[in-house]
Design an enzyme around this catalytic site. Structure first.
Site, short mmCIF file in Angstrom:
data_model
loop_
_atom_site.label_atom_id
_atom_site.label_comp_id
_atom_site.label_asym_id
_atom_site.label_seq_id
_atom_site.Cartn_x
_atom_site.Cartn_y
_atom_site.Cartn_z
CE LYS A 104 5.56 1.97 5.55
NZ LYS A 104 4.31 2.22 4.78
CG HIS A 108 -2.92 -5.01 4.72
ND1 HIS A 108 -1.88 -4.66 5.53
CD2 HIS A 108 -2.63 -4.51 3.49
CE1 HIS A 108 -0.99 -3.95 4.82
NE2 HIS A 108 -1.43 -3.85 3.60
CG ASP A 161 -1.45 2.43 8.89
OD1 ASP A 161 -2.04 3.46 8.49
OD2 ASP A 161 -0.55 1.86 8.23
CE LYS A 217 3.61 0.66 10.22
NZ LYS A 217 2.25 0.79 9.66
CG ASP A 263 2.93 5.23 5.69
OD1 ASP A 263 3.92 5.49 5.00
OD2 ASP A 263 2.39 4.10 5.67
CG HIS A 306 7.24 -3.97 9.13
ND1 HIS A 306 6.64 -5.20 9.22
CD2 HIS A 306 6.23 -3.07 9.36
CE1 HIS A 306 5.35 -5.07 9.48
NE2 HIS A 306 5.09 -3.80 9.58
CD GLU A 326 -0.28 -1.72 9.38
OE1 GLU A 326 0.38 -1.31 10.37
OE2 GLU A 326 0.14 -1.64 8.22
CB SER A 383 -0.94 -0.01 1.21
OG SER A 383 -0.24 0.02 2.42
CD GLU A 438 1.31 4.16 9.83
OE1 GLU A 438 1.61 3.47 10.84
OE2 GLU A 438 1.59 3.81 8.68
CD GLU A 484 2.24 -5.02 7.66
OE1 GLU A 484 1.71 -4.65 8.73
OE2 GLU A 484 2.59 -4.24 6.76
P1 PGA Z 1 3.06 -1.37 3.10
O1 PGA Z 1 2.03 -1.25 4.32
O2 PGA Z 1 4.40 -1.79 3.56
O3 PGA Z 1 2.38 -2.38 2.21
O4 PGA Z 1 3.08 0.00 2.45
C1 PGA Z 1 2.35 -0.75 5.57
C2 PGA Z 1 1.75 0.60 5.92
O5 PGA Z 1 0.82 1.11 5.26
O6 PGA Z 1 2.23 1.19 6.89
ZN ZN Z 2 0.82 3.07 6.90
#
Ligand code: PGA
Ligand code: ZN
Length: 424
Positions: free
Chosen positions: A342, A157, A244, A393, A317, A370, A166, A44, A290, A207
């Site tokens: 990230k 997800h 999230d 996370k 994010d 991650h 999440e 995503s 998030e 995840e």
């Molecule tokens: P992604 O998802 O690693 O698939 O982008 C994680 C997130 O949205 O934080």
């Molecule tokens: Zn995110």
């Protein structure tokens, strides 16, 4: 210490935790010391993330091969960087950015560049005889990060009636990382029993969290609170909840219109979504949220932060994509109070460190993360301790590519002994 120089860099195509190709890079130094690092991959993704170079050759891995990125490392970056002092991380990263020549690293590929950047950092740590967290974080690095463990998934997800992507359990009341990890791993196992007893699925997602067919967002939070209590912990005190939304996935137009299609709550504007979110923050022990709004909805983000930013950590994010250009604007406009970090969203170690520094200077927090596609590389664990951010996370208490990071944090905590710190 005598300086060490890069003699060669070598990449290969390996598989990530989803079975998709990714890049592994090894760096060899002139003193015989070497290192290896592997690059993660998101699903995503934010619109403005650095570009992962894929071969688009439909005869291999449905177009997802990374042989071009591998060739870019072996044929372009290796000769370019041979002879560089390996401790010059920023210079090495900048040299790759300059050769790439694009704003989003689409020429050489962020996967090629980040692989080299990570392997260079690790080689420099090895050459200095320092653990990676100390090489990157300095002699004072001693704060172990709180594991925000992803235990329930919704949105894209999963296949259920939950809009939030999440749900994480945050053991912020534990005395140490080791205990915190135990708190949330136990909660994960109790949650599994609760779901089983309700006849719900306990298979895990990318995840490592569950994706049961719960009836609503609130059902997910109530079930988590129940699991925390049944595991013997106090919700909010020992273990809190982080969310999230990944709100891009239920945004209608990225400008403030949403459709909470999975839960059936239906179409609403930012202000209604914020009011709904506020009611949940009042009802459940939520400490971090998030992407509560979509990446284009800066006004909504600002209104959310005005409403809830003094109570909880509001993390951007997809809206910031670990890019200081967007984080700076976010700070100026007060649209959040924290940024997700990230490494592969921006594509080098030194730019990720710069993003962290910008957050810290502004009094913001930052949340190390991650990707949903990971490898067994534990770079992230050392990076989190080095950045002193206090929380990360890395998925659930299942799937070894997730656990590998948590196990590395156990190791770091043990190595630090009594001086290790753990606090929210
Ligand atoms: P992604 O998802 O690693 O698939 O982008 C994680 C997130 O949205 O934080
Ligand atoms: Zn995110």
């Amino acid at each position: 210490m005598k300086s060490a120089h890069i003699s060669s860099i070598d990449a290969m195509e390996i598989l990530d935790s989803r079975g998709n190709p990714t890049v592994r890079v090894s760096v060899e130094l002139d003193n015989g010391i070497s290192s290896v690092a592997s690059v993660p991959s998101g699903a995503s993704t934010g619109e403005n993330e650095a570009i992962e170079l894929r071969d688009n050759d439909m005869n291999r891995y449905a177009g997802k091969g990374v042989l071009q990125a591998v060739a870019n490392v072996n044929e372009k970056l290796s000769p370019l960087l041979a002879g560089f002092d390996v401790s010059q991380q920023s210079l090495i990263d900048q040299t790759m950015i300059d050769l790439d020549g694009t704003a989003n690293k689409s020429n050489l590929g962020a996967n090629a560049i980040l692989g080299v950047s990570m392997a260079v950092a690790r080689a420099a740590a090895n050459a200095s005889n320092l653990p990676l967290y100390q090489y990157l974080g300095g002699a004072g690095a001693k704060r172990i990060t709180i594991p925000c463990m992803n235990i329930i998934n919704g949105g894209e997800h999963s296949d259920n009636n939950v809009d939030i992507q999440e749900f994480m359990a945050v053991p912020l009341g534990a005395p140490t990382f080791r205990e915190g990890l135990r708190y949330v791993a136990e909660t994960f196992h109790v949650l599994k029993k609760i779901l089983k007893a309700r006849g719900l699925a306990t298979s895990v997602g990318d995840e490592g969290g569950f994706a049961p067919n719960l009836s609503s967002n609130e059902d997910a939070m109530e079930t988590i609170v129940q699991a925390i209590e049944q595991a013997g912990y106090k919700p909010g005190e020992d273990i809190a909840i982080a969310l999230d939304s990944a709100a891009n996935s239920f945004a209608v137009d990225m400008k403030g219109s949403y459709d909470l299609k999975w839960s059936g709550a239906g179409k609403m504007q930012s202000k209604d979504l914020i009011a709904l979110s506020k009611s949940w923050v009042e009802k459940y022990p939520i400490v971090l949220w998030e992407d509560p709004l979509a990446e284009g909805d800066w006004d909504g983000f600002r209104a959310f932060t005005q409403e809830l930013g003094n109570k909880i950590e509001v993390v951007g994010d997809d809206i910031f994509v670990t890019n200081t250009q967007y984080i700076r604007q976010g700070i100026e406009q007060g649209v959040a109070n924290s940024a997700l970090i990230k490494l592969n969203q921006i594509g080098t170690v030194s730019e990720s460190i710069e993003a962290v520094r910008m957050c810290r200077d502004a009094g913001w927090r930052y949340f190390i993360s991650h990707r949903s596609g990971e490898t067994e590389d534990t770079f992230l664990a050392d990076f989190a301790v080095a950045m002193d951010g206090g929380h990360l996370k890395s998925g659930s208490a299942s799937r070894s590519e997730r656990i590998a990071k948590y196990n590395r944090l156990l190791e770091i905590e043990q190595e630090l002994g009594d001086v290790a710190q753990y606090y929210w």
